[in-house]
Scaffold this motif. Structure first.
Motif: not given
Length: 289
Positions: A54-58, A68-70, A83-84, A101-102
């Motif tokens: 599981t990856y985190h998101r902000h 939305a930009v996560i 990554a964005t 975007g990486c």
């Protein structure tokens, strides 16, 4: 840094009488998904289908104008490798699309990230009879200008924008301000002396909710460490902490001091700590503005 654009395709999860998949405009279904995630009502979960991690998101910016930009990623040696994921549902110039975007070579498989995003959105859309899939865009589009235009247009149309009140540039200043508690005795055993008066009861209620039920130091120390690290409170003494939360026989002074030492990082890979920290920011920083 590399970018890849994917168009968002919406389909009915139920085929028609002839077995064909019916195309729909699912933008109205997807926008509430973003809102509910941002407000933590129903949070998106990004899971690597290859290993189950599981990856985190902000959120990098406040969603508006259909944009939305996560930032989605993982912690590597204490650093957030991410990554964005830019989502544009405005339809101002193009059909809805997602830009990935990486920033880091350790997390740069755009197709994998696209799969994680698709999986997460479809999980949130369950029960709506609508699903999404991402299709790679094979021709150049002016997505940078389009996202900026859509976001600025959303800012203009929004009746209330809380960022107009304080702005991100005041973040550190606000933390310092609400963390001050004048006249605190140096060695007080009263937890109240370490909490800002304006939010004292609210902070105590939250601390009890996140502390009372636990019997082991790693669990009982999360909340108090979070507030101290964010400079929302001053550093309580060991005596003040154990008296306030009835932990005298459950944690030693040396253990308490170790957890409260900001040079130590006992929660480096603790997803619960990351989530609790975000919760504290929202409750005690934004509410104080």
């Amino acid at each position: 840094m590399k970018f890849k654009v994917f168009f968002v395709r919406y389909v009915q999860s139920m085929p028609d009488l002839f077995g064909n998949v019916v195309a729909v405009d699912g933008t109205d279904a997807l926008k509430p998904v973003i809102v509910n995630d941002f407000l933590k009502r129903k949070e998106l979960t990004f899971i690597n289908p290859r290993n189950g991690k599981t990856y985190h998101r902000h959120y990098a910016i406040m969603p508006q104008g259909g944009v939305a930009v996560i930032d989605v990623g993982k912690y590597v040696d204490g650093n957030f490798v991410y990554a964005t994921v830019g989502i544009n549902l405005s339809g101002n110039q193009y059909q809805p699309y997602i830009v990935i975007g990486c920033h880091h070579k350790e997390f740069s498989d755009t197709n994998l990230i696209a799969n994680m995003v698709t999986q997460s959105l479809n999980w949130a859309l369950a029960g709506t009879n609508t699903t999404v899939k991402l299709e790679a865009c094979h021709k150049p589009i002016a997505w940078e200008k389009d996202i900026l235009h859509s976001y600025m247009k959303g800012m203009d149309n929004r009746m209330f924008n809380p960022m107009n009140v304080f702005g991100y540039e005041m973040l550190e200043e606000r933390f310092e301000e609400i963390g001050k508690s004048k006249g605190r005795p140096r060695k007080s055993i009263n937890i109240d002396d370490y909490l800002p008066k304006a939010m004292r009861q609210k902070i105590k209620d939250w601390l009890h909710e996140e502390t009372d039920q636990y019997q082991y130091p790693i669990d009982m120390m999360r909340a108090i460490r979070v507030l101290f690290e964010l400079e929302i409170i001053k550093r309580p003494t060991y005596e003040a902490f154990v008296r306030a939360f009835d932990k005298e026989q459950l944690i030693a002074p040396s253990t308490y001091n170790s957890y409260m030492n900001l040079n130590n990082n006992p929660y480096e890979h603790d997803a619960t700590y990351v989530s609790m920290k975000a919760d504290a920011r929202r409750k005690f920083f934004l509410d104080s503005v």
